[in-house]
Write an enzyme that holds these catalytic residues in place. Structure first.
Site, PDB file in Angstrom:
ATOM      1  CG  HIS A 135      84.604  53.239  85.117  1.00  8.55           C
ATOM      2  ND1 HIS A 135      84.004  53.683  86.269  1.00  8.55           N
ATOM      3  CD2 HIS A 135      85.172  52.027  85.426  1.00  8.55           C
ATOM      4  CE1 HIS A 135      84.195  52.787  87.233  1.00  8.55           C
ATOM      5  NE2 HIS A 135      84.905  51.781  86.747  1.00  8.55           N
ATOM      6  CG  HIS A 180      77.946  54.784  82.583  1.00  8.01           C
ATOM      7  ND1 HIS A 180      77.559  55.968  83.175  1.00  8.01           N
ATOM      8  CD2 HIS A 180      78.990  54.329  83.330  1.00  8.01           C
ATOM      9  CE1 HIS A 180      78.331  56.217  84.222  1.00  8.01           C
ATOM     10  NE2 HIS A 180      79.204  55.227  84.335  1.00  8.01           N
TER      11      HIS A 180
END
Length: 282
Positions: free
Chosen positions: A152, A207
């Protein structure tokens, strides 16, 4: 000024390169990453964050990533009456996104770093097996081993980074129009949006912070590298001008045009003497 990059063998190669990169990226998305050994202590400390839905789902991410170049190209073509700029920004963006996608996925597959919520991907019911063999959905577990770097972050900083660089060149923020706060904010706005997308990956525990940092740097570096393949330096007087246009200008000023028609065409170029009659950006 007419479109300079007409149908040719070199343009065919450009398109072929992008098709190859996209194909490689799509194939790598289906590959299994390196199965890294995870100690029980690490599994229960570093990777036991709760599972949450993405604040920026994959569909929303692709809308952001794909809409940025379309908007820029439309502005260049319809707003600035510059078909060459409209086409060159698409070439720069598509090359950057293709390279960034392949590099990001390559690192993901080789690193095989688990996500912060890997524990509950591996054991959805919260009950460990004696041999620590995962009992969750294999696809979910496989995606749980693709944390580094953040896709992302790299994709958003790549696509929106191109948008920021294009605005910086068009608005001459680092060249002849320094000292305008509005112009500075205008070119930084896409990067702020990219930062929000990247930081959301920490808020939903998909993440680690290192993944986000490296992914963001990777995306923006790729954007800058590919932008400079097609555009003049941001600090030069030709900031925001595609190389294909400035090269034509250079040939005109260094020698006689081939014909009166060509001379008339060059005289109408929006970049002659560094200005453009109908360009409201400069």
């Amino acid at each position: 000024m007419p479109l300079l990059r007409s149908a040719s063998f070199s343009l065919f190669i450009e398109i072929l390169v992008r098709i190859g990169l996209v194909s490689a990226f799509c194939y790598m998305e289906t590959m299994s990453p390196f199965i890294r050994v995870i100690h029980k202590s690490d599994l229960e400390s570093e990777y036991k964050y709760p599972r949450r839905e993405s604040f920026v789902p994959g569909g929303a991410l692709w809308v952001i990533v794909l809409s940025a170049p379309c908007v820029l190209s439309l502005i260049a073509w319809a707003g600035c009456n510059d078909c060459n700029d409209a086409f060159e920004i698409l070439l720069a963006w598509s090359l950057a996104l293709g390279i960034n996608g392949v590099v990001t996925d390559t690192i993901k597959l080789v690193a095989g770093r688990p996500r912060p919520d890997f524990y509950y991907r591996c054991f959805p019911d919260g009950v460990e097996t004696e041999d620590l063999e995962c009992t969750g959905d294999p696809m979910v577990v496989m995606e749980g081993r693709k944390s580094f770097p953040s896709g992302h972050s790299s994709l958003s900083f790549c696509s929106l980074g191109i948008a920021s660089l294009w605005l910086c060149g068009r608005l001459s923020v680092l060249s002849r129009r320094r000292g305008s706060g509005v112009r500075v904010l205008g070119c930084l706005a896409p990067l702020m949006m990219a930062a929000c997308v990247a930081l959301s990956r920490s808020c939903d525990y998909h993440h680690h912070w290192e993944d986000i940092l490296i992914g963001s740097l990777l995306g923006f570096t790729t954007a800058l590298f590919c932008y400079r393949q097609y555009y003049n330096p941001l600090s030069s007087d030709l900031a925001g001008v595609p190389y294909i246009v400035s090269n034509v200008m250079s040939k005109y000023f260094n020698g006689k045009p081939d014909s009166p028609a060509k001379e008339k065409e060059i005289e109408s170029t929006p970049l002659l003497n560094g200005t453009k009659k109908d360009d409201k950006w400069i």
